[in-house]
Write a protein that holds these residues in place. Structure first.
Motif, PDB file in Angstrom:
ATOM      1  N   GLN A 155       0.804  -1.205   0.000  1.00 30.35           N
ATOM      2  CA  GLN A 155       0.000   0.000   0.000  1.00 30.35           C
ATOM      3  C   GLN A 155       0.849   1.273   0.000  1.00 30.35           C
ATOM      4  O   GLN A 155       0.328   2.353  -0.056  1.00 30.35           O
ATOM      5  CB  GLN A 155      -0.924  -0.001   1.215  1.00 30.35           C
ATOM      6  CG  GLN A 155      -1.958  -1.106   1.143  1.00 30.35           C
ATOM      7  CD  GLN A 155      -2.807  -1.153   2.401  1.00 30.35           C
ATOM      8  OE1 GLN A 155      -2.604  -0.375   3.313  1.00 30.35           O
ATOM      9  NE2 GLN A 155      -3.752  -2.070   2.435  1.00 30.35           N
ATOM     10  N   LEU A 156       2.144   1.157   0.057  1.00 32.73           N
ATOM     11  CA  LEU A 156       3.009   2.326   0.096  1.00 32.73           C
ATOM     12  C   LEU A 156       3.312   2.806  -1.306  1.00 32.73           C
ATOM     13  O   LEU A 156       4.300   2.739  -1.708  1.00 32.73           O
ATOM     14  CB  LEU A 156       4.351   1.981   0.755  1.00 32.73           C
ATOM     15  CG  LEU A 156       4.336   1.818   2.246  1.00 32.73           C
ATOM     16  CD1 LEU A 156       5.714   1.453   2.753  1.00 32.73           C
ATOM     17  CD2 LEU A 156       3.855   3.074   2.933  1.00 32.73           C
ATOM     18  N   GLY A 157       2.626   3.357  -2.098  1.00 32.86           N
ATOM     19  CA  GLY A 157       3.005   3.845  -3.418  1.00 32.86           C
ATOM     20  C   GLY A 157       1.921   3.545  -4.426  1.00 32.86           C
ATOM     21  O   GLY A 157       0.867   3.018  -4.102  1.00 32.86           O
ATOM     22  N   PHE A 158       2.218   3.938  -5.662  1.00 34.51           N
ATOM     23  CA  PHE A 158       1.234   3.772  -6.734  1.00 34.51           C
ATOM     24  C   PHE A 158       1.601   2.574  -7.586  1.00 34.51           C
ATOM     25  O   PHE A 158       2.776   2.261  -7.776  1.00 34.51           O
ATOM     26  CB  PHE A 158       1.211   5.024  -7.616  1.00 34.51           C
ATOM     27  CG  PHE A 158       0.802   6.259  -6.879  1.00 34.51           C
ATOM     28  CD1 PHE A 158      -0.508   6.472  -6.510  1.00 34.51           C
ATOM     29  CD2 PHE A 158       1.744   7.228  -6.548  1.00 34.51           C
ATOM     30  CE1 PHE A 158      -0.883   7.611  -5.840  1.00 34.51           C
ATOM     31  CE2 PHE A 158       1.382   8.365  -5.881  1.00 34.51           C
ATOM     32  CZ  PHE A 158       0.056   8.568  -5.521  1.00 34.51           C
ATOM     33  N   THR A 159       0.596   1.966  -8.154  1.00 33.12           N
ATOM     34  CA  THR A 159       0.851   0.870  -9.085  1.00 33.12           C
ATOM     35  C   THR A 159       1.236   1.471 -10.427  1.00 33.12           C
ATOM     36  O   THR A 159       1.032   2.658 -10.690  1.00 33.12           O
ATOM     37  CB  THR A 159      -0.401  -0.016  -9.255  1.00 33.12           C
ATOM     38  OG1 THR A 159      -1.426   0.779  -9.856  1.00 33.12           O
ATOM     39  CG2 THR A 159      -0.873  -0.572  -7.928  1.00 33.12           C
ATOM     40  N   LEU A 160       1.780   0.668 -11.273  1.00 33.76           N
ATOM     41  CA  LEU A 160       2.190   1.127 -12.604  1.00 33.76           C
ATOM     42  C   LEU A 160       0.982   1.609 -13.402  1.00 33.76           C
ATOM     43  O   LEU A 160       1.060   2.614 -14.116  1.00 33.76           O
ATOM     44  CB  LEU A 160       2.915  -0.013 -13.334  1.00 33.76           C
ATOM     45  CG  LEU A 160       3.424   0.314 -14.732  1.00 33.76           C
ATOM     46  CD1 LEU A 160       4.413   1.472 -14.670  1.00 33.76           C
ATOM     47  CD2 LEU A 160       4.054  -0.901 -15.369  1.00 33.76           C
ATOM     48  N   VAL A 161      -0.125   0.947 -13.285  1.00 30.01           N
ATOM     49  CA  VAL A 161      -1.340   1.350 -14.011  1.00 30.01           C
ATOM     50  C   VAL A 161      -1.796   2.730 -13.549  1.00 30.01           C
ATOM     51  O   VAL A 161      -2.156   3.582 -14.359  1.00 30.01           O
ATOM     52  CB  VAL A 161      -2.467   0.300 -13.806  1.00 30.01           C
ATOM     53  CG1 VAL A 161      -3.773   0.778 -14.407  1.00 30.01           C
ATOM     54  CG2 VAL A 161      -2.064  -1.027 -14.416  1.00 30.01           C
ATOM     55  N   GLU A 162      -1.768   2.977 -12.254  1.00 33.80           N
ATOM     56  CA  GLU A 162      -2.165   4.297 -11.734  1.00 33.80           C
ATOM     57  C   GLU A 162      -1.239   5.402 -12.247  1.00 33.80           C
ATOM     58  O   GLU A 162      -1.691   6.479 -12.641  1.00 33.80           O
ATOM     59  CB  GLU A 162      -2.157   4.289 -10.204  1.00 33.80           C
ATOM     60  CG  GLU A 162      -3.251   3.447  -9.589  1.00 33.80           C
ATOM     61  CD  GLU A 162      -3.091   3.287  -8.089  1.00 33.80           C
ATOM     62  OE1 GLU A 162      -4.132   3.087  -7.438  1.00 33.80           O
ATOM     63  OE2 GLU A 162      -1.954   3.372  -7.580  1.00 33.80           O
ATOM     64  N   VAL A 163       0.042   5.133 -12.288  1.00 37.58           N
ATOM     65  CA  VAL A 163       0.998   6.116 -12.789  1.00 37.58           C
ATOM     66  C   VAL A 163       0.765   6.381 -14.281  1.00 37.58           C
ATOM     67  O   VAL A 163       0.779   7.537 -14.731  1.00 37.58           O
ATOM     68  CB  VAL A 163       2.445   5.640 -12.540  1.00 37.58           C
ATOM     69  CG1 VAL A 163       3.450   6.520 -13.263  1.00 37.58           C
ATOM     70  CG2 VAL A 163       2.738   5.602 -11.057  1.00 37.58           C
ATOM     71  N   LEU A 164       0.524   5.338 -15.057  1.00 33.41           N
ATOM     72  CA  LEU A 164       0.274   5.511 -16.492  1.00 33.41           C
ATOM     73  C   LEU A 164      -1.015   6.280 -16.761  1.00 33.41           C
ATOM     74  O   LEU A 164      -1.066   7.120 -17.664  1.00 33.41           O
ATOM     75  CB  LEU A 164       0.250   4.154 -17.193  1.00 33.41           C
ATOM     76  CG  LEU A 164       1.605   3.450 -17.297  1.00 33.41           C
ATOM     77  CD1 LEU A 164       1.437   2.069 -17.932  1.00 33.41           C
ATOM     78  CD2 LEU A 164       2.583   4.286 -18.086  1.00 33.41           C
ATOM     79  N   VAL A 165      -2.057   6.013 -15.997  1.00 35.43           N
ATOM     80  CA  VAL A 165      -3.319   6.745 -16.155  1.00 35.43           C
ATOM     81  C   VAL A 165      -3.110   8.222 -15.820  1.00 35.43           C
ATOM     82  O   VAL A 165      -3.560   9.110 -16.543  1.00 35.43           O
ATOM     83  CB  VAL A 165      -4.437   6.124 -15.286  1.00 35.43           C
ATOM     84  CG1 VAL A 165      -5.647   7.033 -15.215  1.00 35.43           C
ATOM     85  CG2 VAL A 165      -4.827   4.763 -15.831  1.00 35.43           C
ATOM     86  N   ALA A 166      -2.418   8.499 -14.734  1.00 37.20           N
ATOM     87  CA  ALA A 166      -2.147   9.886 -14.360  1.00 37.20           C
ATOM     88  C   ALA A 166      -1.306  10.581 -15.424  1.00 37.20           C
ATOM     89  O   ALA A 166      -1.561  11.748 -15.776  1.00 37.20           O
ATOM     90  CB  ALA A 166      -1.435   9.935 -13.012  1.00 37.20           C
ATOM     91  N   LEU A 167      -0.326   9.883 -15.974  1.00 35.74           N
ATOM     92  CA  LEU A 167       0.511  10.453 -17.024  1.00 35.74           C
ATOM     93  C   LEU A 167      -0.299  10.727 -18.292  1.00 35.74           C
ATOM     94  O   LEU A 167      -0.113  11.763 -18.940  1.00 35.74           O
ATOM     95  CB  LEU A 167       1.676   9.502 -17.324  1.00 35.74           C
ATOM     96  CG  LEU A 167       2.751  10.012 -18.258  1.00 35.74           C
ATOM     97  CD1 LEU A 167       3.408  11.263 -17.676  1.00 35.74           C
ATOM     98  CD2 LEU A 167       3.794   8.940 -18.487  1.00 35.74           C
ATOM     99  N   ALA A 168      -1.194   9.836 -18.643  1.00 35.71           N
ATOM    100  CA  ALA A 168      -2.050  10.036 -19.820  1.00 35.71           C
ATOM    101  C   ALA A 168      -2.963  11.241 -19.634  1.00 35.71           C
ATOM    102  O   ALA A 168      -3.152  12.034 -20.562  1.00 35.71           O
ATOM    103  CB  ALA A 168      -2.869   8.779 -20.089  1.00 35.71           C
TER     104      ALA A 168
END
Length: 142
Positions: free
Chosen positions: A18-31
Motif C-alpha cells: 500500500q506504500l506507493g502507486f501501481t504502474l497502471v495508476e501512474v500511467l493513467v495519471a501520465l495520460a
C-alpha cells in the motif's frame, strides 16, 4: 499454528503493497496530464494567432482612417462635382508592415456627395485578393 512472528510478517507485506502507486495508476495519471498539456498547448496557439490578427486589424484600421483623412483634406475647397471618380491602389508602411490600400471614389445620386471607400490589406500576403483587414466608407461633400 500461527506464531506472532508470521502474523507480523504478513502485516508488513500488506503495508508494503500500500506504500506507493501501481504502474497502471501512474500511467493513467501520465495520460491525463499529457491530454491536458495537449489541449492547453492548442488553446494557447489559437489565442496567439487571434491576438496577432487583432493587432493587424487595428493597424489596418489606422491606415484606413489616415487615408480617409487625406482624402478629406485633399477635397477641401473643391466642389464634390469636381472630384473625379477614382479607383486606385496605394502602398504604405505602418508599424513596420507594408499595407495595400484600395481606394475608390465614386459619385452618388446626390450631386454634392462622393462616396469614398478604403479597403486595406497586407501587401505581403498573397493568399486571397478579397480579404481585407479593414474597410471604411465615407461620403465627401463641399
Amino acid at each position: 499454528m500461527l506464531t506472532g512472528r508470521s502474523i507480523l510478517s504478513k502485516t508488513k507485506t500488506r503495508q508494503t503493497r500500500q506504500l506507493g502507486f501501481t504502474l497502471v495508476e501512474v500511467l493513467v495519471a501520465l495520460a491525463i496530464f499529457a491530454l491536458c498539456a495537449i489541449v492547453l498547448s492548442a488553446q494557447s496557439t489559437t489565442t496567439l494567432a487571434n491576438r496577432q490578427r487583432l493587432i493587424e486589424q487595428q493597424i489596418a484600421l489606422w491606415v484606413a482612417k489616415d487615408t480617409l483623412v487625406e482624402q478629406r483634406i485633399s477635397a477641401t475647397g473643391r466642389s464634390a462635382k469636381n472630384i473625379a471618380p477614382v479607383k486606385g491602389q496605394q502602398h504604405k508602411k505602418q508599424a513596420g508592415l507594408e499595407w495595400r490600400i484600395d481606394l475608390t471614389v465614386e459619385p452618388t445620386s446626390n450631386g454634392q456627395l462622393k462616396k469614398v471607400r478604403v479597403q486595406v490589406s497586407r501587401a505581403d500576403k498573397r493568399n486571397r485578393q478579397d480579404h481585407h483587414a479593414a474597410q471604411l466608407t465615407t461620403f465627401l461633400e463641399q
